[in-house]
Structures are given as C-alpha cells and as structure tokens.
Scaffold this active site. Structure first.
Site, PDB file in Angstrom:
ATOM      1  CB  CYS A 179      -0.892  -0.095   1.098  1.00  0.00           C
ATOM      2  SG  CYS A 179      -2.181  -1.302   1.207  1.00  0.00           S
ATOM      3  CG  HIS A 193      -3.319   3.354   1.483  1.00  0.00           C
ATOM      4  ND1 HIS A 193      -3.742   3.009   0.402  1.00  0.00           N
ATOM      5  CD2 HIS A 193      -3.389   2.307   2.472  1.00  0.00           C
ATOM      6  CE1 HIS A 193      -4.022   1.703   0.442  1.00  0.00           C
ATOM      7  NE2 HIS A 193      -3.982   1.344   1.671  1.00  0.00           N
ATOM      8  CG  ASN A 212      -6.434  -0.832   0.655  1.00  0.00           C
ATOM      9  OD1 ASN A 212      -5.795  -0.403  -0.223  1.00  0.00           O
ATOM     10  ND2 ASN A 212      -6.284  -1.428   1.825  1.00  0.00           N
TER      11      ASN A 212
END
Length: 339
Positions: free
Chosen positions: A119, A261, A291
């Site tokens: 990520c 993020h 996500n």
C-alpha cells in the site's frame, strides 16, 4: 511561493495523470449475499460502500496499460525512457510486469521494473521514479500504481474480502526546479520487517513454495491482523507526516490537502484528526473504490483534480502498508489543464 519553498535546484515534477478502474462494481449488498456481513456492518467499520472488481482474465498489466496511456495523453504523449510499476499483484512471479506494460505502451526501449511496497507502493515509486529523473538516469519516467487485489483476497474471509478493490493510477514525471508546480519532495520513508506478519500472504515465495498443502490451507490469500494494522497505520502515517513537515520547515497549516492511502475511512479520519487538519482539506474516496493498494493515492489525486484543485497547491501524500512500510511526500500540484 510560500515559506519553506526551495528555489532553483533541479528536481522531478509531475507532468501528467491518468487512472483506470474495472467497469464491474460490487456493492456491500452484493458481498452480503455470500458472506456473513451486511451493508451497515461494512460501512460502520470501513466507510466502504462499493469497490470495482476486475473481470476474469483481466490482469494488473491491463489496468496499468490503461492508466499509463491516460497519463501519457494528459502529458501530451512525451518520450519516456523509464517505466516503474508499483504493485503487489504482478501478472506472474517472473518476469516483472513493468516490461509488459512498457511494451504494450510502445515504450519498450527504456528501462522497466516493478517496485513492491504494497500500500506504500505509489509513494515509494515516486521516490524511485523521481530519483531516476532528478539524477539524470532517465529523462522522463512513467510511474504506475496498479493492483488487482481481489485475486489475492480470500472471498470467504469477511475481514479482508470487504476491504479491497481493483484499479490503477499513473503519473508522468519529468525534470523541473524545486518550487515549480508539480515538484515532488521531500520524502520521509520507513519500514519495520519485525511486524511483517501483521499483513502478509504466507505462501507462494521461496520460503514456502506452492504445494498441495499451501493450497488446501488457503495460504496464498492475504492474512491481516486488522486491529493491530489499524493501530500501526495511524501511528505510522502521523509520525511520518510530522517528520516530513519538520524537515521541510512547514507545519500542517501550510498543507492545502492531505491525500492518505485509502485503506479505511476510520484510519483516514484518525490520521487527519491527529495531524490537526480540517476535514474539508482531506481527500477521501474509499467509499467508492475500497482499498486499491498501490492505486489508491493516484485514484484519490484524480478525484482531487476533478474537484478543481489549483496549480501550486501543496499536497501531502502519506501511506502505510505491508512490510511493514510507510512513507510521506510533499507535492506541489501541477497544472494539468481542465479535468
């Protein structure tokens, strides 16, 4: 220019931006048909309402090519001699996926390689691709963050299956001067391998190659200690942002927008609150995409662009992911024309 703006030194600047997401949308209600969950449960714990999911046969490279082509078009199709792909879901373990992306985009004569920081991949990729350009190794680079996370998430695990979606985002990076619109940096990057098992895929590498047992035990799917990842993510991004701002001689009031993020709405809210940044200056689109790992920050930047952010605005990017890895960077918003 404002306080803390350096002048004159050569650096890397963003010159183009593009994204790609699959057409198929999976809602929380769709997931609730096969999982012990509900729309209310997912929304209350994650803020996610839907996610885009790649159709069978669509790979990371397919989304990366679409996003890369859009970024190149945004930058008026310049010559590019480096392609960096940030991903944790390559098309195959070997070779890297970036050369495939470069070839399909007609950029096969330059360097091309993958970066895996999960990520945190897009922030790390900015450091790598920007470093190639600012050092003179490359004249111009294409950085793509792309992941098809739904291929590595256990569809029977409600703790992870509800979180992730698929997508890609890309930027073209060229040379400029510090203080220019589009300028990238400084950075704060870090990691802690001792906590790597908090978010990992147990099998499929050289430590535990694939065999009948790893498949039967579903060890090729992502495993996550959600509560501890939440705690580490909030603390990691807040500390990284604070270090970065201190190094740049800035404080949070000098930041126009925070693009973190997009892991979870509760994480985004906690990071923004602890940094003391007003809610209207935070970018959040996790409700629509989930996500998307290395794609989440460029997808959020594209949303910010569509909202009409002014060139020269100071954007703070921050991310946290498997590894554990984390990183933050300041970007002055480029003049990309009308969205």
């Amino acid at each position: 220019m404002g306080a803390g703006d350096p002048v004159g030194r050569m650096t890397a600047v963003i010159q183009g931006l593009g994204t790609s997401v699959p057409a198929q949308v999976v809602t929380n209600d769709d997931l609730a048909r096969t999982l012990d969950t509900s729309d209310a449960w997912i929304r209350s714990r994650t803020g996610i309402v839907q996610r885009h999911v790649a159709e069978p046969g669509v790979a990371t490279s397919d989304l990366a090519v679409e996003a890369g082509a859009a970024a190149l078009k945004s930058a008026d199709n310049p010559e590019v001699d480096a392609v960096v792909l940030a991903t944790m879901t390559p098309d195959r373990p070997c070779p890297a996926t970036a050369p495939t992306v470069a070839t399909r985009l007609g950029l096969a004569s330059g360097m091309a390689f993958d970066v895996n920081a999960a990520c945190s991949g897009f922030v790390y990729g900015l450091a790598v691709a920007g470093g190639l350009v600012s050092s003179g190794v490359a004249e111009r680079a294409l950085l793509v963050g792309a992941d098809v996370m739904t291929r590595v998430v256990d569809p029977a695990d409600r703790n992870t299956a509800v979180l992730f979606g698929d997508g890609a985002g890309a930027v073209v990076i060229g040379r400029g001067n510090e203080g220019d619109d589009g300028a990238i940096g400084p950075f704060d990057l870090g990691g802690n391998g001792e906590l790597g098992d908090l978010l990992h895929i147990p099998a499929g590498g050289s430590r535990r190659p694939a065999d009948e047992d790893t498949v039967a035990e579903r060890d090729h799917f992502l495993r996550m200690d959600g509560k501890e990842v939440y705690r580490q993510a909030v603390a990691g991004m807040v500390v990284s942002c604070a270090r970065l701002l201190a190094a740049a001689g800035l404080d949070i009031d000098d930041v126009d927008h925070l693009v973190a993020h997009q892991a979870n709405a509760r994480i985004l809210a906690a990071v923004g609150d602890r940094l003391g940044l007003a809610e209207q200056r935070r970018v959040c689109n996790v409700d629509r995409y989930g996500n998307t790992t290395a794609a989440s920050i460029p997808l959020a930047l594209a949303d910010l662009h569509r909202q009409g952010v002014r060139p020269g605005a100071r954007i703070l990017l921050t991310a946290f992911g498997a590894g554990l890895s984390w990183g933050s960077v300041l970007v002055r918003w480029p003049d990309l024309g009308r969205p």
